[in-house]
Design a protein around this motif. Structure first.
Motif, PDB file in Angstrom:
ATOM      1  N   ASN A  82     120.473  67.286  35.380  1.00 26.98           N
ATOM      2  CA  ASN A  82     120.209  68.568  34.715  1.00 26.98           C
ATOM      3  C   ASN A  82     120.686  68.635  33.276  1.00 26.98           C
ATOM      4  N   GLY A 147     122.225  57.272  40.820  1.00 26.32           N
ATOM      5  CA  GLY A 147     122.181  58.438  39.929  1.00 26.32           C
ATOM      6  C   GLY A 147     123.128  59.527  40.403  1.00 26.32           C
ATOM      7  N   ALA A 150     126.622  58.395  39.387  1.00 25.20           N
ATOM      8  CA  ALA A 150     126.857  58.392  37.938  1.00 25.20           C
ATOM      9  C   ALA A 150     126.625  59.745  37.287  1.00 25.20           C
ATOM     10  N   GLY A 151     125.825  60.601  37.944  1.00 23.36           N
ATOM     11  CA  GLY A 151     125.481  61.859  37.293  1.00 23.36           C
ATOM     12  C   GLY A 151     125.805  63.097  38.100  1.00 23.36           C
ATOM     13  N   GLY A 154     128.481  66.418  43.964  1.00 22.88           N
ATOM     14  CA  GLY A 154     128.611  66.785  45.372  1.00 22.88           C
ATOM     15  C   GLY A 154     127.414  67.620  45.739  1.00 22.88           C
ATOM     16  N   VAL A 205     125.604  50.244  37.657  1.00 22.06           N
ATOM     17  CA  VAL A 205     125.992  50.209  39.070  1.00 22.06           C
ATOM     18  C   VAL A 205     124.819  49.612  39.843  1.00 22.06           C
ATOM     19  N   ASN A 319     121.300  73.762  43.110  1.00 23.31           N
ATOM     20  CA  ASN A 319     120.391  74.005  41.984  1.00 23.31           C
ATOM     21  C   ASN A 319     118.932  74.136  42.393  1.00 23.31           C
ATOM     22  N   ASN A 437     123.713  54.282  26.907  1.00 22.80           N
ATOM     23  CA  ASN A 437     123.550  55.736  26.794  1.00 22.80           C
ATOM     24  C   ASN A 437     124.349  56.309  25.612  1.00 22.80           C
TER      25      ASN A 437
END
Ligand code: FAD
Length: 452
Positions: A82, A147, A150-151, A154, A205, A319, A437
Protein backbone atom coordinates in the motif's frame (compact mmCIF):
# COMPACT_ATOMS: atom_id res chain seq x y z
CA UNK A 1 19.49 6.44 -17.81
CA UNK A 2 23.16 5.74 -17.34
CA UNK A 3 23.19 1.98 -17.71
CA UNK A 4 23.58 -0.07 -20.83
CA UNK A 5 20.27 -1.87 -21.16
CA UNK A 6 21.23 -3.75 -24.33
CA UNK A 7 24.39 -5.11 -22.70
CA UNK A 8 22.40 -6.09 -19.61
CA UNK A 9 19.83 -7.89 -21.77
CA UNK A 10 22.54 -9.69 -23.70
CA UNK A 11 24.08 -10.95 -20.44
CA UNK A 12 20.80 -12.45 -19.23
CA UNK A 13 21.46 -15.81 -20.92
CA UNK A 14 17.84 -16.38 -21.79
CA UNK A 15 16.25 -15.43 -18.46
CA UNK A 16 12.73 -14.27 -19.16
CA UNK A 17 12.66 -10.47 -19.62
CA UNK A 18 10.37 -7.75 -20.94
CA UNK A 19 10.89 -4.12 -21.86
CA UNK A 20 7.63 -3.09 -23.46
CA UNK A 21 5.80 -0.19 -21.91
CA UNK A 22 2.66 -2.19 -21.11
CA UNK A 23 4.48 -4.68 -18.87
CA UNK A 24 6.64 -2.03 -17.28
CA UNK A 25 3.68 0.19 -16.42
CA UNK A 26 1.78 -2.69 -14.82
CA UNK A 27 4.75 -4.00 -12.83
CA UNK A 28 5.91 -0.61 -11.58
CA UNK A 29 2.89 0.01 -9.37
CA UNK A 30 1.18 -1.34 -6.29
CA UNK A 31 -1.83 -0.16 -4.26
CA UNK A 32 -0.30 3.23 -3.37
CA UNK A 33 -3.29 4.90 -5.04
CA UNK A 34 -5.25 4.45 -1.78
CA UNK A 35 -3.32 7.60 -0.90
CA UNK A 36 -3.90 10.66 -3.11
CA UNK A 37 -0.60 12.00 -1.75
CA UNK A 38 1.38 8.95 -2.91
CA UNK A 39 -0.61 8.76 -6.11
CA UNK A 40 0.53 12.21 -7.10
CA UNK A 41 4.13 11.36 -6.22
CA UNK A 42 4.38 7.90 -7.77
CA UNK A 43 1.90 7.44 -10.59
CA UNK A 44 4.31 8.32 -13.41
CA UNK A 45 7.33 6.40 -12.15
CA UNK A 46 8.43 3.32 -14.11
CA UNK A 47 11.06 0.63 -14.09
CA UNK A 48 13.01 0.26 -17.33
CA UNK A 49 13.38 -3.48 -17.58
CA UNK A 50 11.46 -6.45 -16.14
CA UNK A 51 13.00 -9.84 -15.38
CA UNK A 52 11.17 -12.96 -14.24
CA UNK A 53 13.61 -15.57 -12.98
CA UNK A 54 12.29 -19.13 -12.64
CA UNK A 55 14.97 -20.65 -10.40
CA UNK A 56 17.34 -19.73 -7.60
CA UNK A 57 20.26 -19.83 -10.05
CA UNK A 58 18.49 -17.33 -12.29
CA UNK A 59 17.87 -15.04 -9.29
CA UNK A 60 21.58 -15.19 -8.46
CA UNK A 61 22.51 -14.47 -12.05
CA UNK A 62 20.28 -11.37 -12.11
CA UNK A 63 21.72 -10.24 -8.75
CA UNK A 64 25.20 -10.55 -10.17
CA UNK A 65 24.33 -8.64 -13.36
CA UNK A 66 22.63 -5.87 -11.41
CA UNK A 67 25.76 -5.46 -9.29
CA UNK A 68 28.12 -5.52 -12.28
CA UNK A 69 26.01 -3.06 -14.26
CA UNK A 70 25.33 -0.93 -11.15
CA UNK A 71 21.64 -0.61 -11.91
CA UNK A 72 18.83 0.01 -9.40
CA UNK A 73 16.85 -3.12 -8.52
CA UNK A 74 13.26 -3.27 -7.30
CA UNK A 75 11.89 -6.61 -6.12
CA UNK A 76 8.28 -7.46 -6.67
CA UNK A 77 5.96 -10.16 -5.39
CA UNK A 78 2.22 -9.78 -5.86
CA UNK A 79 2.48 -5.99 -5.96
CA UNK A 80 -0.24 -5.54 -3.36
CA UNK A 81 1.67 -3.25 -0.97
CA UNK A 82 0.00 0.00 0.00
CA UNK A 83 2.93 2.37 0.28
CA UNK A 84 4.56 2.21 -3.14
CA UNK A 85 7.04 -0.29 -1.71
CA UNK A 86 7.66 -1.83 -5.10
CA UNK A 87 7.58 1.35 -7.18
CA UNK A 88 11.04 1.95 -8.69
CA UNK A 89 11.85 5.51 -7.63
CA UNK A 90 14.98 5.57 -9.79
CA UNK A 91 14.02 3.32 -12.70
CA UNK A 92 16.27 0.35 -13.39
CA UNK A 93 15.38 -3.33 -13.20
CA UNK A 94 12.24 -4.84 -11.71
CA UNK A 95 12.63 -8.44 -10.61
CA UNK A 96 9.28 -10.22 -10.42
CA UNK A 97 9.70 -13.19 -8.08
CA UNK A 98 6.36 -14.89 -8.59
CA UNK A 99 7.91 -17.79 -10.55
CA UNK A 100 10.18 -18.67 -7.65
CA UNK A 101 7.24 -20.38 -6.06
CA UNK A 102 8.05 -23.94 -4.94
CA UNK A 103 6.80 -25.28 -1.65
CA UNK A 104 10.03 -26.99 -0.59
CA UNK A 105 9.02 -29.10 2.40
CA UNK A 106 6.04 -29.45 4.72
CA UNK A 107 6.60 -31.13 8.07
CA UNK A 108 4.47 -31.24 11.21
CA UNK A 109 4.53 -27.66 12.50
CA UNK A 110 6.71 -26.23 9.76
CA UNK A 111 6.92 -25.31 6.08
CA UNK A 112 9.85 -24.17 3.93
CA UNK A 113 8.84 -22.30 0.82
CA UNK A 114 10.35 -20.19 -1.94
CA UNK A 115 9.63 -16.50 -1.46
CA UNK A 116 7.59 -15.92 -4.61
CA UNK A 117 4.84 -18.43 -3.73
CA UNK A 118 1.38 -16.92 -3.54
CA UNK A 119 0.06 -17.15 0.01
CA UNK A 120 -3.24 -18.75 -1.01
CA UNK A 121 -1.42 -21.58 -2.83
CA UNK A 122 0.89 -22.05 0.12
CA UNK A 123 -2.00 -22.18 2.59
CA UNK A 124 -3.84 -24.66 0.34
CA UNK A 125 -0.74 -26.87 0.22
CA UNK A 126 -0.27 -26.91 4.00
CA UNK A 127 -4.01 -27.53 4.50
CA UNK A 128 -3.63 -30.77 2.60
CA UNK A 129 -1.47 -31.94 5.51
CA UNK A 130 -4.09 -30.92 8.10
CA UNK A 131 -2.23 -27.72 9.01
CA UNK A 132 -2.61 -24.01 8.31
CA UNK A 133 -0.59 -20.79 8.25
CA UNK A 134 -0.48 -18.75 11.44
CA UNK A 135 -1.55 -15.60 9.59
CA UNK A 136 -1.98 -13.99 6.21
CA UNK A 137 -2.90 -10.57 4.79
CA UNK A 138 -6.38 -10.14 3.37
CA UNK A 139 -4.67 -10.09 -0.05
CA UNK A 140 -3.70 -13.79 0.33
CA UNK A 141 -5.02 -14.52 -3.19
CA UNK A 142 -2.44 -12.26 -4.89
CA UNK A 143 0.27 -11.57 -2.34
CA UNK A 144 3.46 -13.64 -2.08
CA UNK A 145 4.97 -14.87 1.14
CA UNK A 146 8.21 -12.95 0.42
CA UNK A 147 6.26 -9.72 -0.11
CA UNK A 148 4.41 -10.32 3.14
CA UNK A 149 7.68 -10.73 5.03
CA UNK A 150 9.33 -7.71 3.40
CA UNK A 151 6.35 -5.39 3.17
CA UNK A 152 3.63 -6.57 5.53
CA UNK A 153 3.16 -6.85 9.24
CA UNK A 154 0.32 -9.19 10.14
CA UNK A 155 -3.34 -9.61 9.50
CA UNK A 156 -5.87 -12.41 9.55
CA UNK A 157 -4.71 -14.83 12.24
CA UNK A 158 -2.79 -12.15 14.16
CA UNK A 159 -5.43 -12.20 16.85
CA UNK A 160 -4.45 -15.78 17.57
CA UNK A 161 -0.75 -15.80 16.75
CA UNK A 162 0.55 -12.24 17.02
CA UNK A 163 2.31 -10.19 14.37
CA UNK A 164 4.65 -11.63 11.78
CA UNK A 165 7.66 -10.30 13.66
CA UNK A 166 6.73 -11.95 16.95
CA UNK A 167 9.20 -14.70 17.94
CA UNK A 168 8.77 -18.13 16.39
CA UNK A 169 6.36 -17.16 13.59
CA UNK A 170 9.09 -17.01 10.94
CA UNK A 171 11.85 -19.55 11.62
CA UNK A 172 14.42 -18.86 8.94
CA UNK A 173 15.04 -16.93 5.75
CA UNK A 174 17.60 -17.31 2.98
CA UNK A 175 18.77 -14.10 1.38
CA UNK A 176 20.73 -13.63 -1.86
CA UNK A 177 23.15 -10.70 -1.80
CA UNK A 178 23.46 -8.23 -4.66
CA UNK A 179 27.15 -8.49 -5.56
CA UNK A 180 29.14 -9.61 -8.60
CA UNK A 181 29.46 -12.99 -6.84
CA UNK A 182 26.17 -13.25 -4.94
CA UNK A 183 26.17 -15.21 -1.70
CA UNK A 184 23.36 -16.85 0.20
CA UNK A 185 22.98 -15.75 3.81
CA UNK A 186 20.76 -17.73 6.15
CA UNK A 187 19.10 -15.93 9.07
CA UNK A 188 17.48 -17.63 12.05
CA UNK A 189 15.42 -16.60 15.07
CA UNK A 190 15.68 -12.95 15.96
CA UNK A 191 18.11 -12.30 13.06
CA UNK A 192 15.06 -12.36 10.77
CA UNK A 193 14.25 -8.82 11.95
CA UNK A 194 17.13 -7.71 9.72
CA UNK A 195 15.00 -8.22 6.63
CA UNK A 196 11.45 -8.19 8.01
CA UNK A 197 9.56 -5.09 6.80
CA UNK A 198 12.74 -3.80 5.09
CA UNK A 199 10.89 -3.21 1.79
CA UNK A 200 13.36 -5.26 -0.23
CA UNK A 201 16.21 -2.84 0.45
CA UNK A 202 18.67 -5.31 1.91
CA UNK A 203 18.84 -8.59 0.07
CA UNK A 204 16.65 -10.83 -2.04
CA UNK A 205 14.68 -13.19 0.17
CA UNK A 206 14.53 -16.50 -1.71
CA UNK A 207 13.36 -18.94 0.96
CA UNK A 208 11.27 -18.65 4.11
CA UNK A 209 10.58 -21.08 6.95
CA UNK A 210 7.26 -20.61 8.74
CA UNK A 211 5.67 -22.20 11.78
CA UNK A 212 2.34 -23.94 11.14
CA UNK A 213 -0.57 -24.84 13.36
CA UNK A 214 -3.23 -27.54 13.19
CA UNK A 215 -5.91 -26.62 10.66
CA UNK A 216 -9.31 -25.41 11.84
CA UNK A 217 -12.39 -25.27 9.61
CA UNK A 218 -13.12 -21.68 10.59
CA UNK A 219 -16.73 -20.57 10.59
CA UNK A 220 -17.12 -17.30 8.68
CA UNK A 221 -19.74 -15.36 10.56
CA UNK A 222 -21.17 -11.95 11.35
CA UNK A 223 -22.81 -10.74 14.54
CA UNK A 224 -24.97 -7.61 14.29
CA UNK A 225 -25.43 -5.02 17.05
CA UNK A 226 -27.50 -1.92 17.55
CA UNK A 227 -24.61 0.45 18.16
CA UNK A 228 -20.93 0.43 17.21
CA UNK A 229 -19.97 0.79 20.86
CA UNK A 230 -21.85 -2.45 21.57
CA UNK A 231 -20.04 -4.20 18.73
CA UNK A 232 -16.68 -3.04 20.09
CA UNK A 233 -17.67 -4.02 23.60
CA UNK A 234 -18.55 -7.50 22.35
CA UNK A 235 -15.24 -7.81 20.49
CA UNK A 236 -13.31 -6.70 23.56
CA UNK A 237 -15.15 -9.19 25.76
CA UNK A 238 -14.79 -12.01 23.27
CA UNK A 239 -11.06 -11.46 23.58
CA UNK A 240 -11.08 -11.21 27.33
CA UNK A 241 -12.90 -14.53 27.49
CA UNK A 242 -10.47 -16.14 25.10
CA UNK A 243 -12.82 -17.10 22.27
CA UNK A 244 -10.88 -19.04 19.67
CA UNK A 245 -11.07 -16.68 16.68
CA UNK A 246 -8.76 -16.32 13.68
CA UNK A 247 -10.34 -12.96 12.81
CA UNK A 248 -12.44 -10.47 14.72
CA UNK A 249 -13.25 -7.23 12.92
CA UNK A 250 -15.72 -4.53 13.88
CA UNK A 251 -17.26 -2.67 10.93
CA UNK A 252 -19.71 0.16 11.51
CA UNK A 253 -23.05 0.40 9.70
CA UNK A 254 -22.04 3.19 7.32
CA UNK A 255 -19.99 0.57 5.44
CA UNK A 256 -23.12 -1.46 4.61
CA UNK A 257 -23.59 0.20 1.17
CA UNK A 258 -20.02 -0.87 0.30
CA UNK A 259 -20.81 -4.49 1.25
CA UNK A 260 -23.82 -4.75 -1.07
CA UNK A 261 -23.46 -8.49 -1.72
CA UNK A 262 -24.36 -9.12 1.91
CA UNK A 263 -27.76 -7.46 1.59
CA UNK A 264 -29.82 -8.13 4.71
CA UNK A 265 -26.93 -10.03 6.27
CA UNK A 266 -25.31 -6.62 6.89
CA UNK A 267 -28.12 -4.03 6.83
CA UNK A 268 -27.39 -0.32 7.18
CA UNK A 269 -29.12 -0.09 10.56
CA UNK A 270 -26.76 -2.47 12.34
CA UNK A 271 -23.03 -2.51 13.16
CA UNK A 272 -21.20 -5.72 12.42
CA UNK A 273 -18.56 -7.99 13.83
CA UNK A 274 -17.09 -10.11 11.04
CA UNK A 275 -15.30 -13.11 12.47
CA UNK A 276 -13.70 -16.47 11.80
CA UNK A 277 -14.62 -18.62 14.77
CA UNK A 278 -13.60 -22.19 15.67
CA UNK A 279 -16.61 -24.52 15.07
CA UNK A 280 -16.60 -25.72 18.68
CA UNK A 281 -16.84 -22.11 19.90
CA UNK A 282 -19.76 -21.01 17.74
CA UNK A 283 -22.46 -21.78 20.32
CA UNK A 284 -20.67 -19.78 23.00
CA UNK A 285 -19.97 -16.96 20.50
CA UNK A 286 -23.65 -16.78 19.57
CA UNK A 287 -24.85 -16.91 23.20
CA UNK A 288 -22.51 -14.07 24.18
CA UNK A 289 -23.59 -11.94 21.17
CA UNK A 290 -27.23 -12.49 22.06
CA UNK A 291 -26.63 -11.75 25.71
CA UNK A 292 -25.34 -8.35 24.57
CA UNK A 293 -28.42 -7.72 22.43
CA UNK A 294 -26.86 -8.81 19.15
CA UNK A 295 -27.72 -11.55 16.69
CA UNK A 296 -25.82 -13.83 14.34
CA UNK A 297 -26.69 -12.96 10.74
CA UNK A 298 -24.87 -15.84 9.06
CA UNK A 299 -22.42 -18.60 9.87
CA UNK A 300 -20.86 -20.57 7.02
CA UNK A 301 -17.85 -22.68 6.21
CA UNK A 302 -15.54 -21.31 3.53
CA UNK A 303 -16.94 -23.62 0.78
CA UNK A 304 -20.46 -22.47 1.72
CA UNK A 305 -19.37 -18.83 1.54
CA UNK A 306 -17.89 -19.44 -1.91
CA UNK A 307 -21.10 -21.11 -3.07
CA UNK A 308 -23.24 -18.13 -2.03
CA UNK A 309 -20.91 -15.72 -3.83
CA UNK A 310 -20.23 -13.72 -0.68
CA UNK A 311 -16.76 -12.60 0.37
CA UNK A 312 -15.00 -14.68 3.01
CA UNK A 313 -14.88 -12.88 6.36
CA UNK A 314 -11.19 -12.06 5.87
CA UNK A 315 -12.10 -9.89 2.89
CA UNK A 316 -14.39 -7.87 5.18
CA UNK A 317 -11.58 -6.61 7.39
CA UNK A 318 -8.14 -5.02 7.44
CA UNK A 319 -7.39 -3.08 4.28
CA UNK A 320 -9.97 -4.96 2.25
CA UNK A 321 -12.54 -2.74 3.93
CA UNK A 322 -10.84 0.28 2.37
CA UNK A 323 -10.84 -1.45 -1.01
CA UNK A 324 -14.59 -2.17 -0.84
CA UNK A 325 -15.24 1.51 -0.08
CA UNK A 326 -12.86 2.85 -2.75
CA UNK A 327 -14.57 0.74 -5.40
CA UNK A 328 -17.71 2.79 -4.80
CA UNK A 329 -16.39 6.19 -3.70
CA UNK A 330 -13.01 7.49 -4.85
CA UNK A 331 -13.13 10.41 -2.41
CA UNK A 332 -11.86 8.28 0.47
CA UNK A 333 -8.40 7.64 1.72
CA UNK A 334 -7.39 6.09 5.05
CA UNK A 335 -5.12 6.04 8.07
CA UNK A 336 -3.62 3.27 10.20
CA UNK A 337 -4.17 3.80 13.89
CA UNK A 338 -2.89 1.76 16.84
CA UNK A 339 -4.77 2.31 20.11
CA UNK A 340 -3.19 2.67 23.51
CA UNK A 341 -3.49 -0.47 25.66
CA UNK A 342 -5.73 -1.40 27.38
CA UNK A 343 -8.33 -0.56 24.75
CA UNK A 344 -11.19 1.73 25.74
CA UNK A 345 -14.21 1.59 23.35
CA UNK A 346 -15.32 4.98 24.70
CA UNK A 347 -12.30 6.59 23.05
CA UNK A 348 -13.72 5.44 19.70
CA UNK A 349 -17.13 6.86 20.60
CA UNK A 350 -15.46 10.24 21.21
CA UNK A 351 -13.55 10.02 17.93
CA UNK A 352 -16.72 9.18 16.01
CA UNK A 353 -18.46 12.20 17.51
CA UNK A 354 -15.47 14.44 16.76
CA UNK A 355 -15.22 13.54 13.06
CA UNK A 356 -18.83 12.82 12.03
CA UNK A 357 -19.09 12.04 8.31
CA UNK A 358 -15.44 12.81 7.65
CA UNK A 359 -14.32 9.41 8.96
CA UNK A 360 -15.90 5.94 8.79
CA UNK A 361 -14.65 3.30 11.21
CA UNK A 362 -13.61 -0.31 11.43
CA UNK A 363 -11.39 -1.93 14.03
CA UNK A 364 -9.11 -4.93 13.91
CA UNK A 365 -8.32 -7.09 16.92
CA UNK A 366 -4.79 -8.42 17.05
CA UNK A 367 -2.12 -9.50 19.46
CA UNK A 368 1.30 -7.90 19.72
CA UNK A 369 4.11 -8.83 22.11
CA UNK A 370 1.59 -11.27 23.63
CA UNK A 371 -0.95 -8.55 24.47
CA UNK A 372 -4.27 -7.58 22.89
CA UNK A 373 -3.72 -4.73 20.43
CA UNK A 374 -6.52 -2.88 18.63
CA UNK A 375 -5.92 -1.22 15.28
CA UNK A 376 -8.24 0.96 13.22
CA UNK A 377 -7.95 1.68 9.51
CA UNK A 378 -10.57 4.42 9.30
CA UNK A 379 -11.73 5.78 5.96
CA UNK A 380 -10.85 9.44 5.78
CA UNK A 381 -12.60 11.88 3.45
CA UNK A 382 -9.61 13.34 1.61
CA UNK A 383 -9.34 17.11 2.08
CA UNK A 384 -5.69 17.71 1.23
CA UNK A 385 -2.24 16.95 2.53
CA UNK A 386 -2.17 19.54 5.28
CA UNK A 387 -5.55 18.43 6.59
CA UNK A 388 -4.36 14.82 6.61
CA UNK A 389 -1.36 15.70 8.77
CA UNK A 390 -3.52 17.82 11.06
CA UNK A 391 -5.71 14.76 11.59
CA UNK A 392 -2.67 12.62 12.37
CA UNK A 393 -1.55 15.19 14.96
CA UNK A 394 -4.98 15.11 16.61
CA UNK A 395 -4.94 11.33 16.88
CA UNK A 396 -1.54 11.42 18.47
CA UNK A 397 -1.97 14.45 20.73
CA UNK A 398 -5.61 14.21 21.83
CA UNK A 399 -6.06 10.42 21.85
CA UNK A 400 -2.58 9.04 22.50
CA UNK A 401 -2.87 6.82 19.42
CA UNK A 402 0.09 5.80 17.25
CA UNK A 403 -0.22 6.41 13.52
CA UNK A 404 1.45 4.25 10.89
CA UNK A 405 1.40 6.82 8.11
CA UNK A 406 0.27 5.23 4.81
CA UNK A 407 1.02 8.39 2.80
CA UNK A 408 4.82 8.10 2.65
CA UNK A 409 7.32 5.87 0.84
CA UNK A 410 10.12 5.37 3.36
CA UNK A 411 10.19 2.65 6.00
CA UNK A 412 10.96 5.16 8.73
CA UNK A 413 8.22 7.71 7.93
CA UNK A 414 5.71 4.89 7.57
CA UNK A 415 5.74 4.19 11.27
CA UNK A 416 9.02 2.60 12.19
CA UNK A 417 9.92 6.18 13.21
CA UNK A 418 13.58 5.39 13.74
CA UNK A 419 16.24 4.13 11.41
CA UNK A 420 16.81 0.46 12.14
CA UNK A 421 20.58 0.17 12.55
CA UNK A 422 20.63 -3.61 12.29
CA UNK A 423 18.79 -3.42 8.97
CA UNK A 424 21.25 -0.86 7.67
CA UNK A 425 24.21 -2.90 8.89
CA UNK A 426 22.75 -5.89 7.04
CA UNK A 427 22.30 -3.74 3.93
CA UNK A 428 26.04 -3.08 3.89
CA UNK A 429 26.50 -6.82 3.63
CA UNK A 430 23.61 -7.79 1.36
CA UNK A 431 23.51 -4.73 -0.90
CA UNK A 432 26.94 -3.12 -0.63
CA UNK A 433 26.47 -0.89 -3.68
CA UNK A 434 23.12 0.47 -2.45
CA UNK A 435 21.21 -0.68 -5.52
CA UNK A 436 18.14 -2.16 -3.89
CA UNK A 437 14.94 -0.13 -3.90
CA UNK A 438 16.81 3.19 -3.62
CA UNK A 439 14.97 5.98 -1.83
CA UNK A 440 12.95 3.69 0.45
CA UNK A 441 15.10 3.96 3.57
CA UNK A 442 16.40 7.11 5.22
CA UNK A 443 19.12 5.06 6.86
CA UNK A 444 21.20 4.72 3.69
CA UNK A 445 23.11 7.47 1.94
CA UNK A 446 25.15 7.27 -1.25
CA UNK A 447 28.45 7.67 0.61
CA UNK A 448 27.82 4.38 2.42
CA UNK A 449 28.04 2.42 -0.83
CA UNK A 450 31.16 0.35 -1.56
CA UNK A 451 33.27 2.27 -4.01
CA UNK A 452 35.05 -0.48 -6.00
P1 FAD B 1 4.82 -6.66 -2.90
O1 FAD B 1 3.84 -5.54 -2.88
O2 FAD B 1 5.14 -7.25 -4.22
O3 FAD B 1 6.16 -6.23 -2.18
C1 FAD B 1 6.16 -5.64 -0.92
C2 FAD B 1 7.58 -5.21 -0.56
O4 FAD B 1 8.37 -6.36 -0.38
C3 FAD B 1 8.29 -4.40 -1.65
O5 FAD B 1 9.11 -3.45 -1.04
C4 FAD B 1 9.14 -5.43 -2.38
O6 FAD B 1 10.28 -4.84 -2.95
C5 FAD B 1 9.50 -6.36 -1.25
N1 FAD B 1 9.69 -7.75 -1.67
C6 FAD B 1 8.85 -8.53 -2.37
N2 FAD B 1 9.36 -9.76 -2.52
C7 FAD B 1 10.55 -9.77 -1.89
C8 FAD B 1 11.59 -10.74 -1.68
N3 FAD B 1 11.46 -11.98 -2.16
N4 FAD B 1 12.68 -10.38 -0.98
C9 FAD B 1 12.83 -9.13 -0.47
N5 FAD B 1 11.90 -8.18 -0.65
C10 FAD B 1 10.78 -8.49 -1.33
N6 FAD B 1 -0.66 -6.14 4.72
C11 FAD B 1 -0.63 -6.74 5.93
O7 FAD B 1 0.44 -6.90 6.52
N7 FAD B 1 -1.79 -7.17 6.51
C12 FAD B 1 -2.99 -7.05 5.89
O8 FAD B 1 -4.00 -7.51 6.42
C13 FAD B 1 -3.03 -6.40 4.62
N8 FAD B 1 -4.22 -6.22 3.99
C14 FAD B 1 -4.20 -5.63 2.76
C15 FAD B 1 -5.42 -5.45 2.08
C16 FAD B 1 -5.45 -4.84 0.84
C17 FAD B 1 -6.77 -4.71 0.11
C18 FAD B 1 -4.26 -4.37 0.26
C19 FAD B 1 -4.26 -3.73 -1.09
C20 FAD B 1 -3.07 -4.54 0.93
C21 FAD B 1 -3.02 -5.17 2.17
N9 FAD B 1 -1.81 -5.37 2.84
C22 FAD B 1 -1.81 -5.97 4.06
C23 FAD B 1 -0.53 -5.02 2.21
C24 FAD B 1 0.01 -6.16 1.31
O9 FAD B 1 -1.04 -6.75 0.58
C25 FAD B 1 0.68 -7.29 2.07
O10 FAD B 1 1.66 -6.81 2.94
C26 FAD B 1 1.26 -8.37 1.15
O11 FAD B 1 1.70 -9.43 1.92
C27 FAD B 1 2.39 -7.92 0.28
O12 FAD B 1 2.80 -9.03 -0.51
P2 FAD B 1 3.15 -8.84 -2.04
O13 FAD B 1 3.69 -10.13 -2.57
O14 FAD B 1 2.03 -8.26 -2.79
O15 FAD B 1 4.34 -7.80 -1.91
Amino acid sequence: TTWDQAAFAADLNGIRAYDDEKYLAARSHDYFWYSPILNEELKDLRGEFLVMPQTLDEVKHVASLVARHRVPLTLRGGGTGNYGQCVPLEGGVIMDLTRLDKVIEIKPGHVSVQAGARISRLDDAVRETGQELLMYPSTRQMATIGGFLAGGSGGIGSLRHGMLRDPGNVTHVKVVTVEPEPQIIELHGDEIQKVQHAYGTNGIVVEIGLALTEATDWVHTAALFDGYDKALEFATRAQGEGFDCYLLTAVERRFAPYYKKFGDLFPDDRDAIFAMVAPGEMARFQAEAERMGGRISFAMTKPEIRKTGLQPAYECGWNHTTLQALKVDKGWTYLQVAYPRPFDPQLVVRQMARYGDELFWHHEMARMDGEIQIFALPLVRYRGKEETYELIREFEEIDGCTIFDPHVVTIEDGGMKEIDDTQIAFKKLADPYGLMNPGKTRGWSADMARAD
